[in-house]
Structures are given as structure tokens and as C-alpha cells.
Design an enzyme around this catalytic site. Structure first.
Site, PDB file in Angstrom:
ATOM      1  N   LYS A  22       0.715  -1.414   0.139  1.00 39.86           N
ATOM      2  CA  LYS A  22      -0.122   0.071  -0.085  1.00 39.86           C
ATOM      3  C   LYS A  22       0.847   1.079   0.130  1.00 39.86           C
ATOM      4  O   LYS A  22       0.681   2.160  -0.729  1.00 39.86           O
ATOM      5  CB  LYS A  22      -0.945  -0.174   1.285  1.00 39.86           C
ATOM      6  CG  LYS A  22      -1.942   0.979   1.069  1.00 39.86           C
ATOM      7  CD  LYS A  22      -3.111   0.783   1.958  1.00 39.86           C
ATOM      8  CE  LYS A  22      -3.138   0.366   3.435  1.00 39.86           C
ATOM      9  NZ  LYS A  22      -3.253   1.573   4.251  1.00 39.86           N
ATOM     10  N   ASP A 320       2.371  -1.011  11.937  1.00 41.02           N
ATOM     11  CA  ASP A 320       0.802  -1.370  11.645  1.00 41.02           C
ATOM     12  C   ASP A 320       0.580  -2.714  11.992  1.00 41.02           C
ATOM     13  O   ASP A 320      -0.496  -3.175  11.901  1.00 41.02           O
ATOM     14  CB  ASP A 320       0.531  -1.332  10.013  1.00 41.02           C
ATOM     15  CG  ASP A 320       0.614   0.272   9.704  1.00 41.02           C
ATOM     16  OD1 ASP A 320       0.134   0.979  10.562  1.00 41.02           O
ATOM     17  OD2 ASP A 320       1.155   0.412   8.601  1.00 41.02           O
ATOM     18  N   LYS A 347      -3.927   5.952  14.583  1.00 38.95           N
ATOM     19  CA  LYS A 347      -4.165   5.337  13.469  1.00 38.95           C
ATOM     20  C   LYS A 347      -5.457   5.525  13.031  1.00 38.95           C
ATOM     21  O   LYS A 347      -6.374   6.047  13.470  1.00 38.95           O
ATOM     22  CB  LYS A 347      -3.539   4.012  13.610  1.00 38.95           C
ATOM     23  CG  LYS A 347      -1.833   3.892  13.900  1.00 38.95           C
ATOM     24  CD  LYS A 347      -1.322   4.325  12.745  1.00 38.95           C
ATOM     25  CE  LYS A 347       0.290   4.456  12.956  1.00 38.95           C
ATOM     26  NZ  LYS A 347       1.140   5.210  11.974  1.00 38.95           N
TER      27      LYS A 347
HETATM   28  C1  S3P Z   1       2.912   4.760   6.270  1.00 36.64           C
HETATM   29  C2  S3P Z   1       3.425   5.237   7.483  1.00 36.64           C
HETATM   30  C3  S3P Z   1       3.046   4.774   8.696  1.00 36.64           C
HETATM   31  C4  S3P Z   1       1.878   3.580   8.692  1.00 36.64           C
HETATM   32  C5  S3P Z   1       0.992   3.696   7.649  1.00 36.64           C
HETATM   33  C6  S3P Z   1       1.671   3.844   6.277  1.00 36.64           C
HETATM   34  C7  S3P Z   1       3.448   5.297   4.945  1.00 36.64           C
HETATM   35  O1  S3P Z   1       2.350   6.047   9.437  1.00 36.64           O
HETATM   36  O2  S3P Z   1       1.105   3.470   9.873  1.00 36.64           O
HETATM   37  O3  S3P Z   1       0.078   2.800   7.627  1.00 36.64           O
HETATM   38  O4  S3P Z   1       3.016   4.587   3.920  1.00 36.64           O
HETATM   39  O5  S3P Z   1       3.973   6.250   5.194  1.00 36.64           O
HETATM   40  P1  S3P Z   1       3.196   6.981  10.225  1.00 36.64           P
HETATM   41  O6  S3P Z   1       4.163   7.470   9.282  1.00 36.64           O
HETATM   42  O7  S3P Z   1       2.257   8.092  10.691  1.00 36.64           O
HETATM   43  O8  S3P Z   1       3.817   6.170  11.436  1.00 36.64           O
END
Ligand code: S3P
Length: 443
Positions: A22, A320, A347
Site C-alpha cells: 500500500k 501497523d 491510526k
Molecule cells: C505509512 C506510514 C505509517 C503507517 C501507515 C503507512 C506510509 O504511518 O502506519 O499505514 O505509507 O508512509 P506513520 O508514518 O504515521 O507512522
């Protein structure tokens, strides 16, 4: 609402491929839209979050199509997006929203953003503060949350910025804004977070450097106004989705499962480390590189697990994966302590509270602090039987459906619909391995 139930399963067996990463999928679309010429993306995650980003980028002027599973983006070049004539609705996608806000913050027009109830509750101060320093101005609802409007900067400024928390979303929002600012922008993160933006920026031709500092922090510097050139991108399978069949196979006795082509970027593999410390037997076969990211086939056989302490420094590498690690901890012998979990409260849901409530409902003893969890494992199948509230959070839904497979009584969730944001075929894939997941029948 789509209530779902996971009934106790026999051993899980087989090979599977989980959908594309993702994080990389969002970034591939955004950088493709910022490049000159054509970008093709193979293995893009076709789930609600990423499709929201694709739709938003179309409203910003990018030409994005899908031909026989290959996504084709005709980019507009750095700084070449145009003002959208409607509100960009990012649904549940925190990454889509935060990164796009960064991208448009250095374009001289106004963009309106909104999302679903979960996204509208999430804090945006963390990106607003650095982007204001780069020249953007914001109009938000109370608490600096969505809906918000970004007035992009006419003359974006490069900045040096130290992140208060390790967040790849905040880092990436700044780097995307910095693409259209002259000079060098520097971000220091207290601990390294996922570096997909850095890898992809390099792949598209940007000049970007990283340096690990003596105190464990990392400095990233990007030279602004590069000419990005359209590229081919191969998206590996998402380790955050692989986490569910992986943990399921670890906790359902007799299981043996292989998961093909999973991204094993070292800044994402904290779950593999934690499960191995708990006694899981995980093999990384056919290690190779795809699209600038390390990839392997994961093979796991069920083994009895024991409780461990997950240190705070490991959180960015598995941020995550705590809900599904909680399912493993519930089946282990002894206590699993997870430290430094403050970020989990912001989250898609308050994951600390959602995990604790769900475990309680399933008869698993859990203590919770402001930023920690301590789970007393059942040393085998937990009682289960709980009905768990998901709070619009796909990973809470999938974690508790995973727990149901290894429990003595079925576990149900109040809403399986959010699973479509990241892993639309979750139930079919798990059932193909031997799980028994389906709609919850009333009564
Ligand atoms: C992500 C970073 C993470 C993660 C999110 C995806 C990303 O969040 O929890 O599902 O793709 O940069 P944070 O950067 O806020 O920790």
C-alpha cells in the site's frame, strides 16, 4: 456494516500471494504524476485507499488508466499539477491524504481535502507545521483535522526539519512538497522509518541522500526541482498484509504456509523479528530485488510461541503490525509486552484501545498504559467467542478474524467492510488456506 465471523480452523496449508504494498502503491502514483513522460506500475494495490489516491490525482490533472492490470500514468512534471475543481475525498486513506497534502502544498492553488469519519478524526498538525514553514497556509476545522483547505505556496521554500516522531507519512509529505522548492530540503527522523519515498525518488532520478547519525537518527536531504522521468515500477506484495496469513499459520497448530514475493525492506520487518523471538519458524526463500526493494518468499510452520518484550525502537519497523502481533501474543505462553505504542492511538482507530477491548472480549488478559500493552498469553487456543468493534479500522478487523482461527470459539467483528481499504480478498485468501471466515449470521 458487514458483520463477519471467523470460526476455529484446522491446520492452514498452501501457497498464497497477498496484494501489492500500500505504501509503495500510493507513492508510485504520486511520483508518476510528478514525472515527465509515462510511468507504468505493475502489481499496484487495487484497494479502496489506493484507488482514492488515483482519483484525487486525476482531479489534479494526471492521466491515470489501468490496462490489463498495468497502471499507466502520464505525468505532469514537478510542479505541474492543476487546481482541482472539487473536494478531494481520500476515504480512509491517511497515507493518501497526508502525502497529497504535501504534494499540493508547493503548488500555487487551493485544494480541499476530506475523508471518512476515521480520517476526519486524525491529527494533521504534524504535517501542517512543516508545510507552513515551506510557505503553504491552511484552513482547517477544529483540532487541525479534515476537512481542510491548503493554499499552496507561490514560492515554496526548502527547509531543515526535525520530526518530533518517526513518521514516514510526515517525512514523505515534506519530501513531496520539497520537490517543487528550489534548493535542498533536509528532514531528520528520530528513528529510521520506511524509506519507500527515498527509494522511489532516486528511481525517478531525484538527487537524494541519507545519513545515519550517531544518536540513531537519520538525516534525509533532497535537492528540489529535479526533472523526474517516467519509469516502470514493480510493487512487491505488502508485508503488512502478509502479516495476517503469517500469524495465522504461526498460531494454528499443524499449519504450513508460503507467501510469495513479499517486500522485506528492513524498515518493515519488525514483525518477522518479533515472531522469530517468540519461537516462530520463518524462512526467507529466494531473496531477490524487485523495483528497488528487497523481496522474498516467506515460509512459516506453526510452533508453540512464548511471550517477549517488543522494544520501543522496533515500533517504526512494525507500526501497523501490533494488532496482529497481539493475536500471536494471545496464543503464546507467558506475557508479551509491547512498548512505545503512543502512535497507535492515532491510526485508523485508537489501536491500543481497540486491541485491548477486543482481547478482553475474547477472554484474553491484557493490561494497557498510555503507550504500552501487556498481554498474558493463553499458552494455546484462547477462549475466543468475542464480538469485536472495528472502529473503521481494517487491521483491527483482520487481526481479530485471524485470532478467531486459533480460538476455541468463533470470533466475530462488527464490520468487515474496512478490509476493502487494503486487502479486498482477505477472506477468500484465508479461506483458501483453510480458514472459515464468512458473514456473521444473526442469532
Ligand atoms: C505509512 C506510514 C505509517 C503507517 C501507515 C503507512 C506510509 O504511518 O502506519 O499505514 O505509507 O508512509 P506513520 O508514518 O504515521 O507512522
Amino acid at each position: 456494516m458487514q458483520p463477519m465471523t471467523s470460526r476455529p480452523a484446522g491446520a492452514l496449508n498452501g501457497r498464497c500471494t497477498v496484494p501489492g504494498d500500500k505504501s509503495i502503491s500510493h507513492r508510485a502514483l504520486m511520483l508518476g504524476a510528478s514525472a515527465v513522460g509515462q510511468t507504468t506500475v505493475h502489481g499496484l494495490l487495487e484497494a479502496e485507499d489506493v484507488l482514492s489516491t488515483a482519483t484525487a490525482l486525476r482531479h489534479l490533472g494526471a492521466d491515470i488508466t489501468c490496462r490489463e492490470g498495468v497502471w499507466v500514468i502520464e505525468g505532469r512534471g514537478v510542479g505541474g499539477l492543476r487546481e482541482p475543481d472539487q473536494v478531494l475525498d481520500l476515504g480512509n486513506a491517511g497515507t493518501g491524504a497526508r502525502l497529497l497534502i504535501g504534494l499540493v502544498a508547493s503548488h500555487p492553488f487551493t485544494t480541499f481535502f476530506t475523508g471518512d469519519a476515521s480520517l476526519r478524526g486524525r491529527p494533521m498538525r504534524r504535517i501542517i507545521a512543516p508545510l507552513q514553514r515551506m510557505g503553504a497556509t491552511f484552513c482547517t476545522r477544529s483540532g487541525e483535522r479534515l476537512p481542510l483547505a491548503v493554499n499552496g505556496s507561490q514560492q515554496p521554500l526548502p527547509i531543515s526539519y526535525t520530526l518530533p516522531v518517526a513518521s514516514a507519512q510526515v517525512k514523505s509529505a515534506i519530501l513531496l512538497c520539497a520537490l517543487n522548492a528550489p534548493g535542498e530540503t533536509t528532514v531528520v527522523e528520530p528513528l529510521p522509518s520506511r524509506d519507500h519515498s527515498e527509494r522511489l525518488l532516486r528511481h525517478f532520478g531525484a538527487t537524494i541522500s541519507t545519513e545515519d547519525l550517531a544518536d540513531g537518527s537519520r538525516r534525509i536531504s533532497l535537492v528540489g526541482e529535479p526533472e523526474l522521468t517516467g519509469r516502470r515500477i514493480d510493487v512487491p506484495a505488502d508485508i503488512s498484509s502478509a502479516a495476517f496469513p503469517l500469524v495465522a499459520a504461526a498460531i494454528v497448530p499443524g499449519s504450513s504456509v508460503q507467501i510469495c514475493g513479499v517486500g522485506i525492506n528492513p524498515l518493515r520487518t519488525g514483525l518477522l523479528t518479533s515472531l522469530s523471538e517468540m519461537g516462530a519458524s520463518i524462512r526467507l526463500d529466494h531473496q531477490r530485488e524487485a523495483g528497488g526493494e528487497p523481496v522474498a518468499d516467506l515460509a512459516i510452520d506453526a510452533q508453540p510461541l512464548r511471550g517477549i518484550t517488543v522494544p520501543a525502537e522496533r515500533v517504526p519497523a512494525m507500526v501497523d503490525e501490533f494488532p496482529v502481533l497481539a493475536a500471536a501474543a494471545a496464543c503464546a505462553t507467558g506475557v508479551t509486552r509491547m512498548l512505545g505504542l503512543g502512535e497507535l492511538r492515532v491510526k485508523e482507530s485508537d489501536r491500543l484501545a481497540a486491541v485491548a477491548a477486543g482481547l478482553n472480549a475474547c477472554g484474553v488478559a491484557v493490561d494497557m498504559g498510555d503507550d504500552w500493552l501487556a498481554i498474558t498469553g493463553c499458552g494455546g487456543p484462547p477462549p475466543g467467542g468475542g464480538h469485536v468493534a472495528v472502529h473503521l479500522d481494517h487491521r483491527i478487523a483482520m487481526a481479530f478474524l485471524t485470532l478467531g482461527m486459533a480460538s476455541r470459539a468463533a470470533v466475530s467483528v462488527d464490520d468487515g467492510a474496512p478490509i476493502a481499504t487494503s486487502f479486498p480478498d482477505f477472506a477468500a485468501l484465508m479461506n483458501g488456506l483453510g480458514a472459515q471466515i464468512g458473514p456473521r449470521v444473526a442469532g
